[in-house]
Write a protein that holds these residues in place. Structure first.
Motif, mmCIF file in Angstrom:
data_model
loop_
_atom_site.group_PDB
_atom_site.id
_atom_site.type_symbol
_atom_site.label_atom_id
_atom_site.label_comp_id
_atom_site.label_asym_id
_atom_site.label_seq_id
_atom_site.Cartn_x
_atom_site.Cartn_y
_atom_site.Cartn_z
ATOM 1 N N GLN A 22 1.909 -8.582 -15.249
ATOM 2 C CA GLN A 22 0.869 -8.531 -14.150
ATOM 3 C C GLN A 22 1.646 -8.050 -13.056
ATOM 4 O O GLN A 22 2.342 -9.041 -12.440
ATOM 5 N N PRO A 24 1.408 -6.435 -8.928
ATOM 6 C CA PRO A 24 0.460 -6.131 -7.627
ATOM 7 C C PRO A 24 -0.691 -4.995 -7.986
ATOM 8 O O PRO A 24 -1.674 -4.769 -7.348
ATOM 9 N N TRP A 25 0.078 -3.913 -8.306
ATOM 10 C CA TRP A 25 -0.579 -2.793 -8.219
ATOM 11 C C TRP A 25 -1.346 -2.250 -9.658
ATOM 12 O O TRP A 25 -1.806 -1.262 -9.728
ATOM 13 N N ARG A 26 -1.050 -3.202 -10.418
ATOM 14 C CA ARG A 26 -1.750 -2.869 -11.794
ATOM 15 C C ARG A 26 -3.312 -3.787 -11.817
ATOM 16 O O ARG A 26 -3.389 -4.538 -11.018
ATOM 17 N N GLY A 27 -4.198 -3.003 -12.544
ATOM 18 C CA GLY A 27 -5.755 -3.675 -12.623
ATOM 19 C C GLY A 27 -6.451 -3.228 -11.313
ATOM 20 O O GLY A 27 -7.623 -3.238 -11.308
ATOM 21 N N SER A 28 -5.882 -2.730 -10.302
ATOM 22 C CA SER A 28 -6.717 -2.510 -9.258
ATOM 23 C C SER A 28 -6.970 -0.748 -9.413
ATOM 24 O O SER A 28 -5.773 -0.141 -9.853
ATOM 25 N N PRO A 29 -8.235 -0.220 -9.057
ATOM 26 C CA PRO A 29 -8.389 0.955 -9.273
ATOM 27 C C PRO A 29 -8.015 1.642 -8.350
ATOM 28 O O PRO A 29 -8.300 3.217 -8.204
ATOM 29 N N ASP A 30 -7.359 1.436 -7.277
ATOM 30 C CA ASP A 30 -7.041 2.227 -6.003
ATOM 31 C C ASP A 30 -5.863 3.131 -5.985
ATOM 32 O O ASP A 30 -4.599 2.598 -6.290
ATOM 33 N N ALA A 33 -3.071 2.718 -4.027
ATOM 34 C CA ALA A 33 -1.730 1.831 -4.325
ATOM 35 C C ALA A 33 -0.788 2.079 -5.573
ATOM 36 O O ALA A 33 0.088 1.867 -5.552
ATOM 37 N N GLN A 54 3.872 -5.518 -1.298
ATOM 38 C CA GLN A 54 2.743 -6.462 -0.490
ATOM 39 C C GLN A 54 2.893 -6.179 0.878
ATOM 40 O O GLN A 54 1.836 -6.065 1.719
ATOM 41 N N SER A 62 -4.362 1.816 3.525
ATOM 42 C CA SER A 62 -5.120 2.937 3.106
ATOM 43 C C SER A 62 -4.345 4.331 3.543
ATOM 44 O O SER A 62 -3.411 4.283 4.350
#
Length: 365
Positions: A22, A24-30, A33, A54, A62
């Motif tokens: 896990q 911080p940049w995984r799982g987010s579709p941004d 990031a 972070q 952004s």
DNA sequence: GAGACGTGGCT
DNA sequence: TAGCCAAGTCT
């Protein structure tokens, strides 16, 4: 995709579903990031990157926020991560994306690869992970896994070796799952298929691994020897006037580009430390100085050379310092030093000054 | 296309 | 200590 690839993909994706870290940049579709994390991860360990990522996302959430930020602040946030051209390129690319792509990252590999700081690997990584495209991404981990799996005996960084490994990276790619598959290969490479003492006994691909079958897994990938690194002696001046010290900003390109430092430079053969320092300040700042007490000696290893740096307290004797070689120079108080981006050694000098400057017993920040 | 480009961790 | 990396890119 060739026949064995289906087995590889199934085994690896199944392993990944159980073992994916896990991050911080995984799982987010941004996509922003993903991009930031990929740049930070170049030649840099995950554990090192996490706190930087972070802080970065909190300050520059952004593309627009990054594009509008001053470069000094961008470099200050990057300080300590190294390879500072990454930060400069990230900043420039954000401005290009803001001005030419409406603030949205392009989704095609070819367009991504045109942006500064994004090469073949990073373009493939972003296209596959952030945009679900069927793109290969060959990094150090995947290079090692593939060189072992297919027993690639060509030198991995030779043109022929590179071509072969990219070809394999495309061939093993399962359609529609490239993002997870690339990440799975990288996780496998960093946790199991490690450079030394790979954990073949728990590897999901061990039954398919050619190098393992031949017992040559530790000899893959084939690496070429590196040349020895020179060891330099350098000096730096902590030039004091009233309650201020002089710092200089390095030119935007090259080593530590855009970062601030205490002026000085390489000692030439036959010179004493004070002689070399007086010469450097004459050449860089058109000023004559008196070299005083030594503030400290610092050892540091860069990628392609190693230095021993002697820092001295100095006073101006004649001439007003002028930025001949630096981008600019500034007289600042010791308390102000923290705001200027610096490399490792100059930050150590700054901290030493702050310690000397601070009354005894007061806690450090 | 070989070399420049940071830093921290481990041997 | 010195060497060798660790999710590369640029010139």
């Amino acid at each position: 995709m060739f026949p064995m690839s289906e087995t590889i993909a199934q085994l690896l994706l199944s392993w990944y579903r159980q073992n994916a870290r896990q991050l911080p940049w995984r799982g987010s579709p941004d996509p922003y990031a993903v991009w930031v994390s990929e740049i930070m991860l170049q030649q840099t360990r995950v554990e090192t990157v996490i706190p930087y990522f972070q802080r970065w996302m909190a300050r520059f959430p952004s593309v627009a926020a990054l594009a509008e930020a001053p470069l000094d602040e961008v470099l200050r946030l990057w300080e300590g991560l190294g390879y500072y051209s990454r930060a400069r390129n990230l900043h420039r690319a954000a401005q290009l994306i803001a001005s030419h792509y409406g603030g949205q990252l392009p989704t095609e590999r070819a367009a991504l690869e045109k942006l500064p700081g994004i090469g073949r690997y990073t373009a493939g990584a972003i296209a596959s992970m952030a945009f679900g495209q069927d793109e290969a991404a060959l990094d150090g981990n995947i290079r090692r896994v593939l060189a072992r799996l297919f027993d690639v005996a060509l030198p991995a960084r030779s043109p022929a070796g590179e071509a072969r490994l990219w070809e394999l990276a495309r061939q093993v790619l399962p359609p529609d799952e490239a993002g997870d598959f690339n990440q799975a290969l990288m996780d496998l490479g960093s946790s199991i298929c490690t450079p030394r003492s790979p954990a073949c006994l728990v590897c999901p691909l061990t039954s398919l691994c050619r190098a393992r079958q031949l017992g040559v897994q530790e000899q893959r990938p084939v690496l070429s020897a590196r040349s020895a690194v020179p060891h330099l002696t350098v000096t730096a001046a902590v030039l004091r006037r009233d309650s201020q010290v002089l710092i200089a900003q390095r030119p935007p390109q090259g080593l530590l580009g855009g970062m601030w430092e205490f002026p000085g430079g390489k000692l030439e053969p036959g010179e004493s430390l004070p002689e070399g320092l007086r010469r450097e300040i004459r050449e860089e700042l058109a000023a004559e100085i008196e070299v005083g007490e030594e503030l400290g000696v610092f050892e540091h290893a860069y990628t392609h050379f190693r230095v021993t740096l002697h820092a001295f307290f100095c006073r101006l004797r004649a001439g007003e310092p002028t930025a001949l070689e630096a981008s600019q120079i500034r007289w600042v108080t010791v308390d102000e030093l923290a705001a200027f981006p610096m490399g490792k050694i100059d930050r150590q000098i700054s901290r030493r000054l702050a310690q000397l400057h601070r009354p005894k017993g007061e806690p450090r920040g």
